[in-house]
Design a protein around this motif. Structure first.
Motif, short mmCIF file in Angstrom:
data_model
loop_
_atom_site.label_atom_id
_atom_site.label_comp_id
_atom_site.label_asym_id
_atom_site.label_seq_id
_atom_site.Cartn_x
_atom_site.Cartn_y
_atom_site.Cartn_z
N VAL A 42 50.05 -46.89 50.27
CA VAL A 42 49.68 -46.68 48.86
C VAL A 42 50.60 -45.65 48.21
O VAL A 42 50.80 -44.56 48.73
CB VAL A 42 48.21 -46.23 48.75
CG1 VAL A 42 47.89 -45.80 47.34
CG2 VAL A 42 47.29 -47.37 49.16
N HIS A 43 51.17 -46.05 47.09
CA HIS A 43 52.06 -45.14 46.37
C HIS A 43 51.62 -45.06 44.91
O HIS A 43 50.69 -45.75 44.49
CB HIS A 43 53.51 -45.59 46.51
CG HIS A 43 53.73 -47.05 46.20
ND1 HIS A 43 53.54 -47.56 44.94
CD2 HIS A 43 54.09 -48.10 46.97
CE1 HIS A 43 53.80 -48.86 44.95
NE2 HIS A 43 54.11 -49.23 46.19
N PHE A 44 52.33 -44.25 44.12
CA PHE A 44 51.87 -44.03 42.74
C PHE A 44 52.07 -45.27 41.86
O PHE A 44 51.49 -45.35 40.78
CB PHE A 44 52.54 -42.79 42.13
CG PHE A 44 54.03 -42.88 42.08
CD1 PHE A 44 54.80 -42.47 43.15
CD2 PHE A 44 54.67 -43.39 40.96
CE1 PHE A 44 56.19 -42.56 43.12
CE2 PHE A 44 56.05 -43.48 40.92
CZ PHE A 44 56.81 -43.06 42.00
N GLY B 146 60.78 -48.97 40.09
CA GLY B 146 61.43 -47.94 40.91
C GLY B 146 60.63 -47.44 42.09
O GLY B 146 61.05 -46.51 42.76
N VAL B 147 59.48 -48.05 42.34
CA VAL B 147 58.75 -47.66 43.55
C VAL B 147 58.11 -48.90 44.17
O VAL B 147 57.50 -49.70 43.47
CB VAL B 147 57.68 -46.57 43.29
CG1 VAL B 147 56.67 -46.99 42.26
CG2 VAL B 147 56.99 -46.16 44.58
N SER B 148 58.32 -49.06 45.45
CA SER B 148 57.66 -50.14 46.18
C SER B 148 57.61 -49.77 47.65
O SER B 148 58.40 -48.93 48.13
CB SER B 148 58.43 -51.45 46.00
OG SER B 148 59.67 -51.37 46.63
N THR B 149 56.68 -50.39 48.34
CA THR B 149 56.57 -50.16 49.78
C THR B 149 57.90 -50.50 50.44
O THR B 149 58.38 -49.78 51.31
CB THR B 149 55.43 -51.05 50.35
OG1 THR B 149 54.26 -50.76 49.59
CG2 THR B 149 55.19 -50.78 51.80
N THR B 150 58.49 -51.60 49.98
CA THR B 150 59.77 -52.06 50.53
C THR B 150 60.83 -50.96 50.42
O THR B 150 61.56 -50.69 51.38
CB THR B 150 60.24 -53.30 49.72
OG1 THR B 150 59.13 -54.17 49.59
CG2 THR B 150 61.38 -54.00 50.40
N1 CTP Z 1 52.16 -52.55 41.72
C1 CTP Z 1 52.68 -51.96 40.57
N2 CTP Z 1 53.85 -51.26 40.64
C2 CTP Z 1 54.51 -51.15 41.81
C3 CTP Z 1 54.01 -51.74 42.99
C4 CTP Z 1 52.80 -52.43 42.92
O1 CTP Z 1 52.09 -52.06 39.49
N3 CTP Z 1 55.65 -50.50 41.83
C5 CTP Z 1 50.91 -53.31 41.61
C6 CTP Z 1 51.07 -54.81 41.86
O2 CTP Z 1 51.58 -55.47 40.74
C7 CTP Z 1 49.63 -55.19 42.14
C8 CTP Z 1 49.06 -53.96 42.86
O3 CTP Z 1 49.98 -52.90 42.60
O4 CTP Z 1 48.92 -55.40 40.94
C9 CTP Z 1 48.85 -54.18 44.32
O5 CTP Z 1 50.06 -54.57 44.90
P1 CTP Z 1 50.17 -55.01 46.42
O6 CTP Z 1 49.53 -56.33 46.62
O7 CTP Z 1 49.66 -53.95 47.29
O8 CTP Z 1 51.65 -55.15 46.76
P2 CTP Z 1 53.08 -55.18 46.17
O9 CTP Z 1 53.16 -55.59 44.74
O10 CTP Z 1 53.78 -56.05 47.13
O11 CTP Z 1 53.56 -53.71 46.32
P3 CTP Z 1 54.89 -53.28 47.05
O12 CTP Z 1 56.03 -53.99 46.40
O13 CTP Z 1 54.92 -51.79 46.84
O14 CTP Z 1 54.72 -53.66 48.49
#
Ligand code: CTP
Ligand code: C5P
Length: 371
Positions: free
Chosen positions: A20-22, A129-133
């Motif tokens: 979980v990130h911001f 600019g932020v993602s788990t990836t």
């Molecule tokens: N989300 C967001 N901004 C980001 C990453 C995620 O608004 N930078 C939102 C997604 O659009 C979604 C929610 O967080 O509505 C949950 O996302 P999740 O299913 O956990 O995964 P990912 O979208 O795949 O997140 P990540 O790319 O970080 O793995």
């Protein structure tokens, strides 16, 4: 209908919420603003493994992390990967909210097609600019590029043009997005804006709080119990790097600020707190108690104890979070499962790219037809 009889609007969100990130927190903040009560469905490990590849965190850890976000009212464990109308109805939710990126099943089906077709779907802006990836990439490559945002004075490796063995020129516009740009607006949106009330007992804690995790959450929960108003001092990137070495912190100061502010136990954050908890700092914030968990206390640069002053004043309290999670353990998990994560991320971006290209193509065809 009068103001008093207005029905509560319950909003549904769902996702993996792995690491979980911001960005996740910001989507939940926006979703909550669309109604009154926010229900968040979190998928099981088995579901995520089937559709996306193995998650970094277990479902128990992910459920707990989502519960710790201040805009979340309720967590539904084991929510289905494809959002159904039955799910929304079961939890009394009017509609489902998701970021403006695309989520697909293992077979490439839009996971929101059912709620979209019934008009029970709303979109919020994905945090660029932020993602788990991207975070996984920082850990695997051990780059220091992210320091540039946190402290412009700090030297960095001008590495790399590649992320996790992928060609950066072929990135998905969602997951493979560019750097996060911190703004004061974002801080205002994340902050609860509350000041301590007269007589409030003020608790102060300090640390790196890098890759905000369950150990931090458990610790802050305990710290909050020590008083009424919790202030978290975040050390600067160079300070964290001095005592952690390597490419730590994985998240820069601005990113760490937002992660900590999103936690429901936190009232205020000091952006770049001095490493030593001084008499002046304690007076400035009217601190009653200073806490630290079971992790080792690293000495100041001159070898002294950073908590010498609160100890002298008899205001230092060690806490036990009951969690053995650390930022280093997360990095170890990632490195251990390196190949699986690389494969998972590559697949995710490929799927997103194909969907994005199809979207651009259909848009240009529509324009041609209209012309
Ligand atoms: N989300 C967001 N901004 C980001 C990453 C995620 O608004 N930078 C939102 C997604 O659009 C979604 C929610 O967080 O509505 C949950 O996302 P999740 O299913 O956990 O995964 P990912 O979208 O795949 O997140 P990540 O790319 O970080 O793995
Ligand atoms: O290591 P870091 O500086 O991020 O830790 C911030 C605070 O959280 C410290 O007081 C640390 O002891 C505490 N913590 C904890 N339990 C964990 C991880 C951190 O109490 N599992």
């Amino acid at each position: 209908m009068t103001e008093e009889t207005k029905e509560e609007v319950r909003v549904w969100c769902d996702g993996c919420y792995d690491m979980v990130h911001f960005g996740h927190a910001n989507s939940l903040r926006q979703a909550k603003a669309l109604g009154d009560y926010l229900v968040v469905g979190v998928h099981t490990d088995a579901e995520i493994t089937k559709h996306k590849g193995p998650p970094v965190f277990t479902q128990e850890e992910r459920y707990k992390m989502v519960r710790g976000i201040k805009w979340v009212d309720e967590v539904v464990e084991g929510a289905p990967y494809v959002t159904t109308l039955e799910t929304l109805d079961k939890h009394g939710c009017a509609f489902c909210v998701h970021g403006d990126d695309i989520t697909m099943t293992a077979d490439g089906v839009d996971t929101y097609h059912l709620v979209k077709s019934c008009g029970r779907y709303k979109e919020v802006e994905r945090t660029a600019g932020v993602s788990t990836t991207d975070l996984v990439g920082r850990m695997l490559l051990m780059t220091r590029q992210h320091f540039r945002q946190g402290d412009s004075e700090y030297s960095v490796d001008r590495e790399p043009s590649k992320s996790m063995g992928q060609d950066r020129t072929a990135r998905s516009p969602w997951t493979g997005c560019s750097q996060f740009l911190p703004t004061t607006q974002k801080i205002i949106q994340f902050s609860d804006g509350k000041v301590p009330q007269p007589g409030d007992k003020i608790v102060y804690v300090a640390g790196a709080f890098d890759l905000f995790h369950v150990g931090h959450l458990d610790f802050l929960k305990e710290a909050k119990k020590e008083g009424d108003y919790l202030i978290v001092g975040l050390h600067t990137d160079p300070a964290v790097n001095r005592y952690k070495g390597s490419n730590y912190p994985i998240m820069n100061l601005h990113e760490r600020v937002l992660s900590v502010l999103a936690c429901k136990y936190v009232n205020e954050v000091v952006i770049g707190a001095p490493y030593e908890v001084t008499k002046e700092l304690m007076e400035h914030f009217n601190v009653s108690v200073v806490c630290h968990g079971q992790t080792p206390i690293m000495p100041c640069e001159n070898g002294s104890d950073p908590y010498a002053e609160p100890k002298l004043q008899n205001k230092f309290k060690p806490l036990n979070s009951g969690s053995d999670m650390t930022t280093e353990r997360i990095v170890e998990r990632i490195i251990l499962h390196r190949l699986e994560f690389e494969d998972r991320n590559l697949k995710k971006e490929k799927k997103e790219l194909a969907a994005y290209e199809a979207f651009v193509k259909s848009k240009s065809e529509n324009i041609e037809m209209a012309g």
